[in-house]
Design a protein around this motif. Structure first.
Motif, PDB file in Angstrom:
ATOM      1  N   GLN A 111       0.821  -1.226   0.000  1.00  0.00           N
ATOM      2  CA  GLN A 111       0.000   0.000   0.000  1.00  0.00           C
ATOM      3  C   GLN A 111       0.846   1.263   0.000  1.00  0.00           C
ATOM      4  OE1 GLN A 111      -3.014   0.064   3.009  1.00  0.00           O
ATOM      5  NE2 GLN A 111      -4.238  -1.487   1.978  1.00  0.00           N
ATOM      6  N   ASP A 126       2.017   2.286  -3.547  1.00  0.00           N
ATOM      7  CA  ASP A 126       0.966   2.287  -4.577  1.00  0.00           C
ATOM      8  C   ASP A 126       0.790   3.677  -5.199  1.00  0.00           C
ATOM      9  OD1 ASP A 126      -1.333   2.057  -6.044  1.00  0.00           O
ATOM     10  OD2 ASP A 126      -2.498   1.072  -4.487  1.00  0.00           O
ATOM     11  N   SER A 179      -2.788   4.686  -6.329  1.00  0.00           N
ATOM     12  CA  SER A 179      -3.668   5.209  -5.275  1.00  0.00           C
ATOM     13  C   SER A 179      -3.268   6.617  -4.862  1.00  0.00           C
ATOM     14  CB  SER A 179      -3.631   4.300  -4.039  1.00  0.00           C
ATOM     15  OG  SER A 179      -4.276   3.099  -4.324  1.00  0.00           O
ATOM     16  N   GLY A 211     -18.018   5.883 -10.713  1.00  0.00           N
ATOM     17  CA  GLY A 211     -16.784   5.163 -10.418  1.00  0.00           C
ATOM     18  C   GLY A 211     -16.341   5.571  -9.037  1.00  0.00           C
ATOM     19  N   ALA A 212     -16.566   4.694  -8.055  1.00  0.00           N
ATOM     20  CA  ALA A 212     -16.206   5.033  -6.669  1.00  0.00           C
ATOM     21  C   ALA A 212     -14.988   4.224  -6.237  1.00  0.00           C
ATOM     22  CB  ALA A 212     -17.401   4.786  -5.752  1.00  0.00           C
ATOM     23  N   GLY A 213     -13.908   4.340  -7.020  1.00  0.00           N
ATOM     24  CA  GLY A 213     -12.611   3.772  -6.632  1.00  0.00           C
ATOM     25  C   GLY A 213     -11.871   4.812  -5.810  1.00  0.00           C
ATOM     26  N   ALA A 237     -10.069   7.524  -6.726  1.00  0.00           N
ATOM     27  CA  ALA A 237     -10.328   8.912  -7.143  1.00  0.00           C
ATOM     28  C   ALA A 237     -11.775   9.299  -6.851  1.00  0.00           C
ATOM     29  CB  ALA A 237     -10.024   9.072  -8.633  1.00  0.00           C
ATOM     30  N   PHE A 268     -22.207   6.130  -8.516  1.00  0.00           N
ATOM     31  CA  PHE A 268     -22.430   4.840  -9.167  1.00  0.00           C
ATOM     32  C   PHE A 268     -21.150   4.037  -9.120  1.00  0.00           C
ATOM     33  CE2 PHE A 268     -25.625   6.812 -12.015  1.00  0.00           C
ATOM     34  CZ  PHE A 268     -26.459   5.735 -12.265  1.00  0.00           C
ATOM     35  N   VAL A 326     -19.845  -0.214 -10.528  1.00  0.00           N
ATOM     36  CA  VAL A 326     -20.266  -1.581 -10.874  1.00  0.00           C
ATOM     37  C   VAL A 326     -19.914  -2.556  -9.748  1.00  0.00           C
ATOM     38  CG1 VAL A 326     -20.191  -1.372 -13.378  1.00  0.00           C
ATOM     39  CG2 VAL A 326     -18.080  -1.892 -12.159  1.00  0.00           C
ATOM     40  N   TYR A 352     -10.505  -5.043  -9.276  1.00  0.00           N
ATOM     41  CA  TYR A 352     -10.816  -4.057 -10.306  1.00  0.00           C
ATOM     42  C   TYR A 352     -12.181  -4.348 -10.916  1.00  0.00           C
ATOM     43  CZ  TYR A 352      -6.031  -2.272 -10.258  1.00  0.00           C
ATOM     44  OH  TYR A 352      -4.858  -1.681  -9.891  1.00  0.00           O
ATOM     45  N   GLN A 364     -27.953   0.508 -16.710  1.00  0.00           N
ATOM     46  CA  GLN A 364     -27.093   1.558 -16.166  1.00  0.00           C
ATOM     47  C   GLN A 364     -27.263   2.850 -16.976  1.00  0.00           C
ATOM     48  OE1 GLN A 364     -22.815   1.374 -16.682  1.00  0.00           O
ATOM     49  NE2 GLN A 364     -22.463   1.952 -14.567  1.00  0.00           N
ATOM     50  N   ALA A 389     -14.579   6.209 -14.223  1.00  0.00           N
ATOM     51  CA  ALA A 389     -14.681   4.764 -14.471  1.00  0.00           C
ATOM     52  C   ALA A 389     -13.620   4.259 -15.436  1.00  0.00           C
ATOM     53  CB  ALA A 389     -16.074   4.443 -15.003  1.00  0.00           C
ATOM     54  N   LEU A 390     -12.855   3.300 -14.968  1.00  0.00           N
ATOM     55  CA  LEU A 390     -11.773   2.714 -15.767  1.00  0.00           C
ATOM     56  C   LEU A 390     -11.795   1.210 -15.640  1.00  0.00           C
ATOM     57  CD1 LEU A 390      -8.861   5.115 -14.768  1.00  0.00           C
ATOM     58  CD2 LEU A 390      -9.862   4.904 -17.046  1.00  0.00           C
ATOM     59  N   ILE A 391     -11.409   0.526 -16.706  1.00  0.00           N
ATOM     60  CA  ILE A 391     -11.209  -0.920 -16.665  1.00  0.00           C
ATOM     61  C   ILE A 391      -9.775  -1.137 -17.139  1.00  0.00           C
ATOM     62  CG2 ILE A 391     -11.990  -3.159 -17.548  1.00  0.00           C
ATOM     63  CD1 ILE A 391     -14.690  -1.660 -18.204  1.00  0.00           C
ATOM     64  N   PRO A 392      -8.892  -1.681 -16.278  1.00  0.00           N
ATOM     65  CA  PRO A 392      -7.475  -1.759 -16.650  1.00  0.00           C
ATOM     66  C   PRO A 392      -7.252  -2.431 -18.013  1.00  0.00           C
ATOM     67  CG  PRO A 392      -7.762  -2.383 -14.369  1.00  0.00           C
ATOM     68  CD  PRO A 392      -9.139  -2.230 -14.940  1.00  0.00           C
TER      69      PRO A 392
HETATM   70  P1  NAD Z   1      -9.943   2.283 -11.309  1.00  0.00           P
HETATM   71  O1  NAD Z   1      -9.210   3.569 -11.424  1.00  0.00           O
HETATM   72  O2  NAD Z   1      -9.463   1.105 -12.091  1.00  0.00           O
HETATM   73  O3  NAD Z   1     -11.486   2.535 -11.706  1.00  0.00           O
HETATM   74  C1  NAD Z   1     -12.230   3.552 -11.053  1.00  0.00           C
HETATM   75  C2  NAD Z   1     -13.568   3.035 -10.633  1.00  0.00           C
HETATM   76  O4  NAD Z   1     -14.410   2.911 -11.787  1.00  0.00           O
HETATM   77  C3  NAD Z   1     -13.570   1.665  -9.963  1.00  0.00           C
HETATM   78  O5  NAD Z   1     -14.183   1.792  -8.687  1.00  0.00           O
HETATM   79  C4  NAD Z   1     -14.392   0.801 -10.904  1.00  0.00           C
HETATM   80  O6  NAD Z   1     -15.133  -0.190 -10.226  1.00  0.00           O
HETATM   81  C5  NAD Z   1     -15.297   1.840 -11.547  1.00  0.00           C
HETATM   82  N1  NAD Z   1     -15.924   1.437 -12.810  1.00  0.00           N
HETATM   83  C6  NAD Z   1     -15.394   0.749 -13.859  1.00  0.00           C
HETATM   84  N2  NAD Z   1     -16.316   0.576 -14.824  1.00  0.00           N
HETATM   85  C7  NAD Z   1     -17.458   1.198 -14.404  1.00  0.00           C
HETATM   86  C8  NAD Z   1     -18.767   1.376 -14.969  1.00  0.00           C
HETATM   87  N3  NAD Z   1     -19.083   0.876 -16.156  1.00  0.00           N
HETATM   88  N4  NAD Z   1     -19.676   2.049 -14.232  1.00  0.00           N
HETATM   89  C9  NAD Z   1     -19.376   2.553 -13.005  1.00  0.00           C
HETATM   90  N5  NAD Z   1     -18.163   2.405 -12.418  1.00  0.00           N
HETATM   91  C10 NAD Z   1     -17.211   1.738 -13.115  1.00  0.00           C
HETATM   92  O7  NAD Z   1     -10.119   1.875  -9.786  1.00  0.00           O
HETATM   93  P2  NAD Z   1      -9.147   2.128  -8.575  1.00  0.00           P
HETATM   94  O8  NAD Z   1      -9.503   3.392  -7.925  1.00  0.00           O
HETATM   95  O9  NAD Z   1      -7.751   1.954  -9.035  1.00  0.00           O
HETATM   96  O10 NAD Z   1      -9.557   0.944  -7.605  1.00  0.00           O
HETATM   97  C11 NAD Z   1      -9.708  -0.380  -8.123  1.00  0.00           C
HETATM   98  C12 NAD Z   1      -9.889  -1.336  -6.964  1.00  0.00           C
HETATM   99  O11 NAD Z   1      -8.676  -1.488  -6.260  1.00  0.00           O
HETATM  100  C13 NAD Z   1     -10.921  -0.904  -5.946  1.00  0.00           C
HETATM  101  O12 NAD Z   1     -11.592  -2.074  -5.517  1.00  0.00           O
HETATM  102  C14 NAD Z   1     -10.105  -0.355  -4.837  1.00  0.00           C
HETATM  103  O13 NAD Z   1     -10.764  -0.409  -3.585  1.00  0.00           O
HETATM  104  C15 NAD Z   1      -8.953  -1.317  -4.881  1.00  0.00           C
HETATM  105  N6  NAD Z   1      -7.740  -0.783  -4.260  1.00  0.00           N
HETATM  106  C16 NAD Z   1      -7.072  -1.574  -3.358  1.00  0.00           C
HETATM  107  C17 NAD Z   1      -5.917  -1.107  -2.762  1.00  0.00           C
HETATM  108  C18 NAD Z   1      -5.178  -1.955  -1.791  1.00  0.00           C
HETATM  109  O14 NAD Z   1      -5.736  -2.885  -1.251  1.00  0.00           O
HETATM  110  N7  NAD Z   1      -3.924  -1.704  -1.576  1.00  0.00           N
HETATM  111  C19 NAD Z   1      -5.429   0.135  -3.095  1.00  0.00           C
HETATM  112  C20 NAD Z   1      -6.121   0.913  -4.016  1.00  0.00           C
HETATM  113  C21 NAD Z   1      -7.273   0.434  -4.604  1.00  0.00           C
END
Ligand code: NAD
Length: 376
Positions: free
Chosen positions: A126, A129, A132, A173-175, A177, A195, A197, A227, A239, A257-260
């Motif tokens: 962490q 990272d 993050s 996208g509640a990651g 950011a 919102f 997913v 992810y 949606q 919202a991002l998908i790696p």
């Molecule tokens: P990200 O930047 O990859 O994506 C941002 C957000 O967009 C994510 O919450 C994702 O679920 C959401 N998203 C993707 N497609 C979507 C859609 N179609 N509609 C709505 N939302 C959508 O995400 P991130 O911020 O890098 O985090 C990814 C995951 O990693 C999360 O579960 C986060 O809690 C986890 N995380 C874990 C650690 C750790 O344990 N060290 C650290 C950071 C993040």
């Protein structure tokens, strides 16, 4: 062990990969540090502060790289820069692994590259990272960017001239950011909805005092790595209807919202934008990956049907000082376990999952062929 810290040259990059604080710590661990003149300037770290921390200064990129064992960078090496980095050098940097056309060239140049984006999201890592730490900053700044273009108050105000209604903010996208954007907008007094997913996001959204907008289908959108994964067409349809309804009621929409490894999902359609209120603002934090709105223009701000679309891609770089502080600490935390008192150079243990996941090439050998296969 000679560590080089160059000035970043790519457009919109204001950050630096080592600060006087981390340089001092590397030196205490037995390293030498060479910093390119002006490397910290746009993040407000003066050359004199690096010298005071024990670094020496170099006049150019080529000079800072001369005899370097380890190069610390923020942005991926450009083709021009690559020409100055000797075979055998270790580079720790962001490498944009899903889109960088130079990825194979780094191996061909004989480099050993640690791709900081690929550090696994496990508890032990962490403090390393960078995704993050930078997403947290970008989430905060995204709200301030929205406010720069929004022409009303964020909080509810009771004034002698009448009541001002609070702004309605929708975060998609509640990651990392998105959660920071929610927290920042809440602190400023907005009514916030969000919102995601991933079902796990619901509780986190609630804990920040925002409303979670739920898409009523069974499947969770989280993959084994935490992810988001690509959703079914049925989900996307439901949606889209919900987003259209909530976005047209919102004053500010922040999309994260991002998908790696894939283009960002389209969440706000052109039709939805045309129905949004005049004066509303969309900050599309997925601009780098194509945007969550097809109208977003990367690194531009423009107005369509009265709606301001903000497509700045490197938002963390707008807060260069804290972004560099946190990035540099992440890098220090990542590199320092590989330094050993007995041996010069880094000890690269492939049994360590953090190292194995982030090392993309080693002494000329490309270790992650799946990344090259993903190229469009
Ligand atoms: P990200 O930047 O990859 O994506 C941002 C957000 O967009 C994510 O919450 C994702 O679920 C959401 N998203 C993707 N497609 C979507 C859609 N179609 N509609 C709505 N939302 C959508 O995400 P991130 O911020 O890098 O985090 C990814 C995951 O990693 C999360 O579960 C986060 O809690 C986890 N995380 C874990 C650690 C750790 O344990 N060290 C650290 C950071 C993040």
């Amino acid at each position: 062990m000679r560590i080089a810290v160059p000035a970043e040259t790519s457009a919109h990059e204001t950050r630096v990969a080592a600060t006087p604080e981390t340089v001092k710590k590397f030196i205490a661990l037995g390293c030498q540090c060479v910093v390119q003149q002006g490397a910290g300037e746009s993040a407000d770290f003066a050359d004199a502060a690096y010298v005071e921390a024990g670094a020496t200064l170099a006049a150019s990129f080529a000079e800072v790289c001369l005899d370097a064992d380890l190069l610390l960078k923020v942005s991926p090496l450009s083709r021009d820069e690559l020409g100055s980095v000797a075979s055998g050098t270790v580079v720790a940097s962001l490498f944009a692994p899903y889109s960088n056309p130079l990825l194979a060239s780094y191996a061909e140049a004989g480099l050993t590259c640690f791709c900081l984006e690929m550090i696994p999201r496990i508890s032990r890592a962490q403090n390393m990272d960078v995704l993050s730490s930078q997403a947290n900053i970008a989430g905060y700044k995204s709200v301030l960017l929205a406010l720069e273009h929004y022409k009303s108050f964020m909080p509810m105000l009771m004034t002698a001239a009448g009541t001002v209604q609070p702004a309605k903010v929708l975060v998609m996208g509640a990651g990392v950011a998105g959660l920071q954007a929610i927290a920042t907008a809440r602190r400023l007094g907005a009514l916030v909805e969000a919102f995601d997913v991933r079902a796990a996001a619901k509780e986190q959204v609630h804990s920040l005092g925002a409303k979670f907008v739920e898409v009523p289908v069974d499947a969770d959108g989280e993959d084994a790595g935490g992810y988001a994964k690509e959703m079914s067409d049925a989900y996307k349809q439901k949606q889209a209807e919900l987003i259209a309804k909530h976005a047209t009621a919102a004053d500010i929409v922040i999309t994260t919202a991002l998908i790696p490894g894939r283009p960002a999902p389209v969440l706000i359609t052109e039709e939805t934008v045309s129905k949004m209120k005049a004066g509303s603002v969309i900050v599309d934090m997925a601009a780098e990956a194509g945007g969550n709105c097809p109208l977003t223009e990367k690194d531009a701000v423009w107005i369509k049907d009265g709606v301001t679309l903000v497509g700045i891609s490197n938002i963390a770089a707008l807060m260069a000082t804290d972004a560099s502080q946190l990035f540099a600490r992440n890098v220090l935390n990542f590199i320092s376990p590989m330094l050993s008192a007995e041996q010069d150079g880094l000890s690269i243990n492939m049994d360590d999952e953090v190292i194995a996941a982030s090392l993309i090439c080693r002494a000329g050998e490309f270790l992650k062929p799946q990344l090259l296969g993903n190229r469009e």
